[in-house]
Design an enzyme around this catalytic site. Structure first.
Site, short mmCIF file in Angstrom:
data_model
loop_
_atom_site.label_atom_id
_atom_site.label_comp_id
_atom_site.label_asym_id
_atom_site.label_seq_id
_atom_site.Cartn_x
_atom_site.Cartn_y
_atom_site.Cartn_z
N VAL A 13 0.83 -1.20 0.00
CA VAL A 13 0.00 0.00 0.00
C VAL A 13 0.87 1.26 0.00
O VAL A 13 0.72 2.14 -0.85
CB VAL A 13 -0.95 0.00 1.22
CG1 VAL A 13 -1.67 1.32 1.35
CG2 VAL A 13 -1.96 -1.13 1.09
N ARG A 39 13.97 -4.04 1.92
CA ARG A 39 12.87 -3.44 1.16
C ARG A 39 13.22 -2.02 0.73
O ARG A 39 13.02 -1.63 -0.41
CB ARG A 39 11.60 -3.39 2.01
CG ARG A 39 10.79 -4.62 1.92
CD ARG A 39 9.36 -4.37 2.36
NE ARG A 39 8.55 -5.47 1.87
CZ ARG A 39 7.24 -5.56 1.98
NH1 ARG A 39 6.56 -4.60 2.57
NH2 ARG A 39 6.58 -6.57 1.50
N THR A 89 -1.15 -4.57 9.76
CA THR A 89 -2.03 -4.81 10.92
C THR A 89 -2.63 -6.20 10.77
O THR A 89 -3.81 -6.33 10.47
CB THR A 89 -3.16 -3.77 10.95
OG1 THR A 89 -3.75 -3.70 9.64
CG2 THR A 89 -2.67 -2.40 11.34
N LEU A 160 -7.17 0.43 -3.13
CA LEU A 160 -6.54 -0.15 -4.31
C LEU A 160 -6.56 -1.67 -4.23
O LEU A 160 -6.50 -2.25 -3.15
CB LEU A 160 -5.11 0.35 -4.49
CG LEU A 160 -4.02 -0.04 -3.48
CD1 LEU A 160 -3.47 -1.42 -3.73
CD2 LEU A 160 -2.90 0.98 -3.53
N LYS A 217 -14.18 1.36 5.25
CA LYS A 217 -13.15 0.48 4.67
C LYS A 217 -13.45 -0.98 4.99
O LYS A 217 -13.43 -1.85 4.11
CB LYS A 217 -11.78 0.89 5.21
CG LYS A 217 -10.66 -0.05 4.90
CD LYS A 217 -10.33 -0.13 3.43
CE LYS A 217 -9.33 -1.24 3.18
NZ LYS A 217 -8.78 -1.27 1.86
N CYS A 273 -6.31 -8.76 2.75
CA CYS A 273 -7.33 -7.90 3.36
C CYS A 273 -8.65 -8.57 3.71
O CYS A 273 -9.15 -8.39 4.82
CB CYS A 273 -7.62 -6.73 2.43
SG CYS A 273 -6.30 -5.53 2.46
N ARG A 430 -10.78 -21.65 -11.58
CA ARG A 430 -11.08 -20.24 -11.83
C ARG A 430 -12.00 -20.03 -13.03
O ARG A 430 -12.18 -18.90 -13.48
CB ARG A 430 -9.78 -19.46 -12.07
CG ARG A 430 -8.85 -19.40 -10.88
CD ARG A 430 -9.40 -18.50 -9.79
NE ARG A 430 -8.45 -18.35 -8.70
CZ ARG A 430 -8.58 -17.46 -7.72
NH1 ARG A 430 -9.61 -16.64 -7.71
NH2 ARG A 430 -7.71 -17.40 -6.76
C1 UDX Z 1 -0.71 -2.82 5.15
C2 UDX Z 1 -1.74 -3.50 6.03
O1 UDX Z 1 -1.52 -4.90 5.98
C3 UDX Z 1 -3.14 -3.23 5.62
O2 UDX Z 1 -4.02 -3.58 6.66
C4 UDX Z 1 -3.38 -1.81 5.36
O3 UDX Z 1 -4.63 -1.63 4.77
C5 UDX Z 1 -2.29 -1.16 4.57
O4 UDX Z 1 -1.00 -1.49 5.06
P1 UDX Z 1 0.52 -3.76 3.04
O5 UDX Z 1 1.13 -2.53 2.50
O6 UDX Z 1 0.03 -4.79 2.08
O7 UDX Z 1 -0.76 -3.43 3.88
O8 UDX Z 1 1.47 -4.42 4.14
P2 UDX Z 1 2.98 -4.84 3.97
O9 UDX Z 1 3.30 -5.08 2.56
O10 UDX Z 1 3.22 -5.91 5.00
O11 UDX Z 1 3.77 -3.52 4.39
C6 UDX Z 1 3.91 -3.02 5.66
C7 UDX Z 1 5.33 -2.46 5.80
O12 UDX Z 1 5.44 -1.79 7.06
C8 UDX Z 1 6.43 -3.51 5.76
O13 UDX Z 1 7.35 -3.19 4.73
C9 UDX Z 1 7.08 -3.41 7.15
O14 UDX Z 1 8.48 -3.63 7.13
C10 UDX Z 1 6.74 -1.99 7.56
N1 UDX Z 1 6.75 -1.77 9.00
C11 UDX Z 1 6.06 -2.58 9.83
C12 UDX Z 1 7.46 -0.69 9.53
O15 UDX Z 1 8.11 0.04 8.80
N2 UDX Z 1 7.44 -0.48 10.88
C13 UDX Z 1 6.78 -1.31 11.74
O16 UDX Z 1 6.81 -1.09 12.95
C14 UDX Z 1 6.06 -2.39 11.19
C1 UDX Z 2 -9.20 -6.05 -2.15
C2 UDX Z 2 -10.17 -4.93 -2.50
O1 UDX Z 2 -10.66 -5.14 -3.82
C3 UDX Z 2 -9.50 -3.56 -2.39
O2 UDX Z 2 -10.43 -2.54 -2.63
C4 UDX Z 2 -8.91 -3.42 -1.01
O3 UDX Z 2 -8.22 -2.19 -0.87
C5 UDX Z 2 -7.99 -4.57 -0.68
O4 UDX Z 2 -8.66 -5.81 -0.85
P1 UDX Z 2 -7.25 -7.32 -3.40
O5 UDX Z 2 -7.21 -8.22 -2.20
O6 UDX Z 2 -5.97 -6.80 -3.93
O7 UDX Z 2 -8.18 -6.06 -3.12
O8 UDX Z 2 -7.91 -8.15 -4.60
P2 UDX Z 2 -9.36 -8.37 -5.21
O9 UDX Z 2 -9.28 -8.13 -6.65
O10 UDX Z 2 -10.40 -7.66 -4.47
O11 UDX Z 2 -9.56 -9.94 -5.02
C6 UDX Z 2 -9.60 -10.55 -3.75
C7 UDX Z 2 -9.81 -12.03 -3.88
O12 UDX Z 2 -11.10 -12.35 -4.34
C8 UDX Z 2 -8.85 -12.71 -4.86
O13 UDX Z 2 -8.39 -13.94 -4.33
C9 UDX Z 2 -9.69 -12.93 -6.09
O14 UDX Z 2 -9.25 -14.02 -6.87
C10 UDX Z 2 -11.03 -13.22 -5.45
N1 UDX Z 2 -12.17 -12.94 -6.35
C11 UDX Z 2 -12.44 -11.66 -6.74
C12 UDX Z 2 -12.99 -13.98 -6.79
O15 UDX Z 2 -12.76 -15.15 -6.44
N2 UDX Z 2 -14.05 -13.69 -7.61
C13 UDX Z 2 -14.33 -12.42 -8.01
O16 UDX Z 2 -15.32 -12.24 -8.76
C14 UDX Z 2 -13.50 -11.37 -7.57
#
Ligand code: UDX
Ligand code: UDX
Length: 456
Positions: A13, A39, A89, A160, A217, A273, A430
């Protein structure tokens, strides 16, 4: 006008979001800080540590201009005017609420770090998905501020989806900003609106109070996941009765009130998520004395588990009730196409269940083989990893397609069939492939929610 933004957390994110902000706000210095040094180095070298279409170009365009990645979180806090918090989280694995509540330790550590190191008035923006009323807790931590410090907390959840992160950020359906209903809160909202308004039409920027933004959300993800579980539930009925889920989904989706998107039946939803956020919602309901509402949402996750189990059960049943020693090629390990992300991927549970049946697995995926190795690399000699799908299928009794990668649609299935054991089984998890064509080649084809095509 904000001129210096910090984002803590350079993950799926934080990284892409900041790259797009930097692109559209060339006069704003954007710094992304993360405790994970590897990273940081990857981002800073212009080779993002995550696979996302168009991301590398956007990052490279601003690196060295107004975008920078660093491991020095504390120093950067001191410089920032606006701090996005995008640390992970995950679902709590211990203590009270284990398996449901969000683990807020990283988030709280980050809040305390901001409190200790901020040197000027700061707008703190929650990007991570957090339980409702987290901002309030954050504000309580900030109440311990030193003389002269000022904090304003906003909630700006990210919608996203992986695989389309850059297009989702460039042209979002909406941007949601929650803030306090005080003059200071409204001013902070205004600052963030000004940033997004550089590329997002004003009417798509929705403002609300903080709690509504936080709950929106969770609710959005719960609704999306619910649709997937709903269509998967119908797919089970289809398989029992001979109806075809593709026809049913089309008929349902043509109703404008329902809409055609998110009606693809499959092996279940994955990703970081959906499950986490629903469990979080369930916990929130229980905590607030709403057990009926909690059970309602919990059923969405239960159905998802069931769908994965059902897929394996069908495999066992049609393959003569035994998978022991049989080689099964798994096409796809990522939780969906166009990402290398394997978090909560349905493939994980399916592989575990197949291994419990003593099957031999050869896993292939264009982007997620590393992730697959992470789960099964050392645990079993019965798993191999193969970048080439043709090789993965050599000598296999069955192919199980688990991720909807477009390239799996155009493989030479006759070649695959020729290299497999007989009878050759194909399980399309799928509904990506042309079942009639595959059946004509000789496969026994089983697709989700569709009639079997078999000569057995
Ligand atoms: C995260 C959360 O999982 C999600 O709930 C939220 O909506 C958006 O942020 P994501 O970006 O997918 O999503 O997580 P991740 O790819 O695990 O990135 C988190 C980053 O935070 C990691 O790179 C981790 O190293 C960093 N981090 C974590 C810190 O810099 N400080 C900390 O104390 C813990
Ligand atoms: C989701 C939400 O779409 C996004 O808005 C939020 O910020 C984060 O969580 P993401 O997890 O990246 O995004 O993927 P998404 O495209 O939503 O798919 C989630 C899962 O559902 C995938 O495993 C996908 O294969 C599955 N899916 C989705 C289905 O099985 N059928 C569908 O019709 C759509």
């Amino acid at each position: 006008m904000i001129s210096r933004i910090l984002c803590i957390g350079a993950g799926y994110v934080g990284g892409p979001t900041m790259a797009v902000i930097a692109k559209h706000c060339p006069n704003v210095q954007v710094v992304v800080a993360d405790i994970n040094k590897e990273r940081v180095a990857a981002w800073q070298s212009g080779h993002p540590p995550i696979f996302e279409s168009g991301l590398q170009e956007v990052v490279r365009a601003s690196l060295g201009r107004n975008l920078r990645f660093t491991g020095d979180v504390e120093h950067e806090i001191g410089e920032a005017e606006m701090i996005f918090v995008s640390v992970n989280t995950p679902t709590k694995t211990f203590g009270q609420g284990a398996g449901r509540a969000a683990d807020l330790q990283y988030w709280e550590k980050t809040a305390r770090s901001i409190l200790h190191h901020a040197k000027r008035p700061v707008i703190v923006v929650e990007k991570s998905t957090l339980p409702v009323r987290t901002a309030e807790a954050m504000e309580r931590i900030f109440k311990n501020r030193r003389h002269g410090q000022r904090f304003e907390v906003l909630s700006n959840p990210e919608f996203l989806a992986e695989g389309t992160a850059i297009t989702d950020l460039e042209a979002p359906d909406r941007v949601l900003i929650g803030g306090a209903e005080t003059p200071e809160g409204q001013a902070a909202i205004g600052e963030l609106v000004d940033i997004y308004a550089r590329w997002v039409p004003r009417e798509r920027i929705i403002t609300a109070n903080v709690w509504s933004a936080e709950l929106s959300k969770l609710a959005a993800n719960a609704f999306l996941a619910q649709r997937v579980s709903s269509i998967n539930a119908i797919s089970a009925i289809c398989e029992q009765t001979g109806a075809d889920i593709l026809s049913v989904a089309r008929a349902i989706g043509s109703d404008r009130r329902i809409g055609a998107q998110f009606l693809k039946a499959g092996v279940g939803f994955g990703g970081s998520c959906f499950q986490k956020d629903i469990l979080n919602l369930v916990y929130l309901c229980e905590h607030n004395g709403l057990p009926e509402v909690a059970r309602y949402w919990e059923a969405v996750v239960n159905l998802n588990q069931y769908q994965k189990e059902r897929f394996v059960r069908r495999m066992i049943r049609v393959m003569f009730n035994t998978l022991a020693g049989k080689r099964i090629a798994l096409f796809g390990f990522a939780f969906k196409a166009n990402t290398g992300d394997t978090r909560e991927s349905p493939a994980i549970q399916i592989c575990q269940e197949l291994l419990a049946e003593q099957a031999q697995l050869s896993i292939t995926d264009p982007e997620a083989l590393e992730g697959a190795r992470h789960f099964f690399g050392t645990s079993s000699e019965r798993v191999t990893f193969e970048p080439d799908p043709y090789k993965a299928a050599e000598g296999a009794h069955a192919v199980a397609l688990l991720t909807d990668w477009a390239e799996y649609r155009t493989l030479d299935y006759r070649r695959i069939y020729d290299a497999m054991e007989r009878p050759a089984f194909l399980f399309d998890g799928r509904n990506l492939l042309d079942c009639e064509e595959l059946h004509a080649i000789g496969f026994n084809v089983y697709a989700i929610g569709r009639p079997d095509r078999t000569d057995l």
